[in-house]
Motif scaffolding. Sequence first.
Motif, short mmCIF file in Angstrom:
data_model
loop_
_atom_site.label_atom_id
_atom_site.label_comp_id
_atom_site.label_asym_id
_atom_site.label_seq_id
_atom_site.Cartn_x
_atom_site.Cartn_y
_atom_site.Cartn_z
N THR A 153 0.81 -1.22 0.00
CA THR A 153 0.00 0.00 0.00
C THR A 153 0.84 1.27 0.00
OG1 THR A 153 -0.15 0.20 2.42
CG2 THR A 153 -1.73 -1.26 1.34
N LEU A 154 2.17 1.14 -0.02
CA LEU A 154 3.03 2.32 0.07
C LEU A 154 2.90 3.21 -1.16
CD1 LEU A 154 6.31 0.74 1.50
CD2 LEU A 154 4.60 2.07 2.76
N ASP A 155 3.09 4.50 -0.95
CA ASP A 155 3.10 5.46 -2.04
C ASP A 155 4.20 5.08 -3.04
OD1 ASP A 155 3.79 7.87 -3.56
OD2 ASP A 155 2.51 8.95 -2.16
N PRO A 156 3.89 4.99 -4.34
CA PRO A 156 4.91 4.63 -5.33
C PRO A 156 6.14 5.54 -5.29
CG PRO A 156 2.72 4.53 -6.32
CD PRO A 156 2.56 5.14 -4.96
N GLU A 157 5.94 6.82 -4.95
CA GLU A 157 7.08 7.73 -4.84
C GLU A 157 8.04 7.28 -3.75
OE1 GLU A 157 7.98 12.52 -4.13
OE2 GLU A 157 6.00 11.70 -3.70
N LEU A 158 7.49 6.79 -2.65
CA LEU A 158 8.32 6.30 -1.55
C LEU A 158 9.03 5.01 -1.93
CD1 LEU A 158 9.38 6.42 1.32
CD2 LEU A 158 7.22 5.42 2.11
N VAL A 159 8.35 4.12 -2.63
CA VAL A 159 8.97 2.87 -3.06
C VAL A 159 10.16 3.16 -3.98
CG1 VAL A 159 8.63 0.72 -4.33
CG2 VAL A 159 6.83 1.55 -2.80
N ARG A 160 10.00 4.09 -4.90
CA ARG A 160 11.12 4.46 -5.79
C ARG A 160 12.29 5.01 -4.99
NH1 ARG A 160 6.82 6.32 -9.06
NH2 ARG A 160 7.08 8.43 -8.25
N ALA A 161 11.98 5.87 -4.01
CA ALA A 161 13.04 6.47 -3.20
C ALA A 161 13.74 5.42 -2.34
CB ALA A 161 12.47 7.59 -2.33
N MET A 162 12.99 4.45 -1.84
CA MET A 162 13.57 3.37 -1.03
C MET A 162 14.66 2.64 -1.79
SD MET A 162 10.15 1.70 0.69
CE MET A 162 10.96 0.15 1.02
N ASP A 163 14.46 2.48 -3.08
CA ASP A 163 15.41 1.70 -3.89
C ASP A 163 16.54 2.56 -4.44
OD1 ASP A 163 15.96 -0.90 -4.66
OD2 ASP A 163 15.01 -0.69 -6.62
N ARG A 164 16.51 3.86 -4.09
CA ARG A 164 17.53 4.76 -4.62
C ARG A 164 18.14 5.58 -3.48
NH1 ARG A 164 13.69 3.67 -8.31
NH2 ARG A 164 14.30 3.36 -10.49
N GLN A 165 17.73 6.84 -3.35
CA GLN A 165 18.42 7.74 -2.43
C GLN A 165 18.15 7.43 -0.96
OE1 GLN A 165 15.78 8.53 -4.33
NE2 GLN A 165 14.71 10.39 -3.67
N LEU A 166 17.11 6.64 -0.66
CA LEU A 166 16.80 6.32 0.74
C LEU A 166 17.14 4.89 1.11
CD1 LEU A 166 13.38 8.15 1.32
CD2 LEU A 166 15.71 9.04 1.52
N ARG A 167 17.93 4.22 0.30
CA ARG A 167 18.25 2.81 0.58
C ARG A 167 18.83 2.62 1.97
NH1 ARG A 167 21.73 0.96 -3.77
NH2 ARG A 167 19.76 0.61 -4.86
N SER A 168 19.65 3.56 2.42
CA SER A 168 20.31 3.43 3.72
C SER A 168 19.53 4.12 4.83
CB SER A 168 21.72 4.00 3.65
OG SER A 168 21.68 5.39 3.35
N LYS A 169 18.26 4.48 4.60
CA LYS A 169 17.50 5.25 5.58
C LYS A 169 16.19 4.63 6.02
CE LYS A 169 20.11 8.92 6.12
NZ LYS A 169 19.47 10.24 6.02
N ILE A 170 15.60 3.73 5.23
CA ILE A 170 14.27 3.21 5.52
C ILE A 170 14.37 1.91 6.31
CG2 ILE A 170 12.15 2.27 4.52
CD1 ILE A 170 12.23 5.20 4.16
N MET A 171 13.50 1.77 7.33
CA MET A 171 13.46 0.56 8.14
C MET A 171 12.08 -0.08 8.09
SD MET A 171 15.64 1.86 11.48
CE MET A 171 14.86 3.47 11.62
N LEU A 172 12.07 -1.40 8.04
CA LEU A 172 10.82 -2.15 8.08
C LEU A 172 10.26 -2.16 9.49
CD1 LEU A 172 8.86 -4.11 6.55
CD2 LEU A 172 10.34 -5.97 7.35
N GLY A 173 8.96 -2.10 9.60
CA GLY A 173 8.30 -2.22 10.90
C GLY A 173 6.90 -2.74 10.69
N SER A 174 6.25 -3.17 11.76
CA SER A 174 4.89 -3.70 11.63
C SER A 174 3.85 -2.83 12.34
CB SER A 174 4.82 -5.12 12.18
OG SER A 174 4.95 -5.11 13.59
N ASN A 175 4.21 -2.27 13.49
CA ASN A 175 3.26 -1.52 14.33
C ASN A 175 2.04 -2.38 14.67
OD1 ASN A 175 2.89 1.17 15.57
ND2 ASN A 175 1.01 1.21 14.39
#
Length: 210
Positions: A153-175
């Motif tokens: 359900t993630l925003d496609p813009e965020l998914v693209r950034a996760m695989d590029r400039q945010l690769r070293s910044k995003i963490m998985l979580g469940s809440n």
Amino acid sequence: YSHHKLIMDLSEDVVARAVEADPDKFTGGAGYNPFRIDDSLRTVEQCVRERGFSYVYFHPITFGIAPNDRRCYPLYAKCVELGVPVGLQVGHSAEPLPSNPGHPMLVDDVAMEFPTLKINLSHTGWPWTGEFISMLWRHPNVYGDISAYFPKTLDPELVRAMDRQLRSKIMLGSNGLDLRRCVDELDQLGLREQTIERVRRGNALEFLGR
């Protein structure tokens, strides 16, 4: 929000017992109440120095204040002193609480004024996804997690950034969501293998100083 009290609040004692029961699975996180500053800071210091906690999480939206409110700054200074990271929710509120304090860009002041403080922004920042991406890209010590949302359900813009400039910044979580489903859906996003490894584990280890 009306009474400046948390509806649900696990005490630090409960957290400490969970960590003691399985230290390989859990890490301790203390809380913070910006309307009980002295008491909160004493608890944070005791938890870090005496109980081995390595994190502080707090929820400014609960109290209707922004993360750059003066009442939050004593916590940031204490975390810098103790050498522990801090996390907070950004994005809209799913509860009947004011969402405006959840704008990710409000963390900009904090990150500039406490440049050595590691900060995690929880819950993707939606609907202000662009601000969320901007804060993580702009500040070396600002991270973010995708908890409370299934990856598909993630925003496609965020998914693209996760695989590029945010690769070293995003963490998985469940809440509290199904963690296995979260992991499976992350694998199905078409991300690079090195991105998946960083999001699943590497970024969290780096953030927590492990």
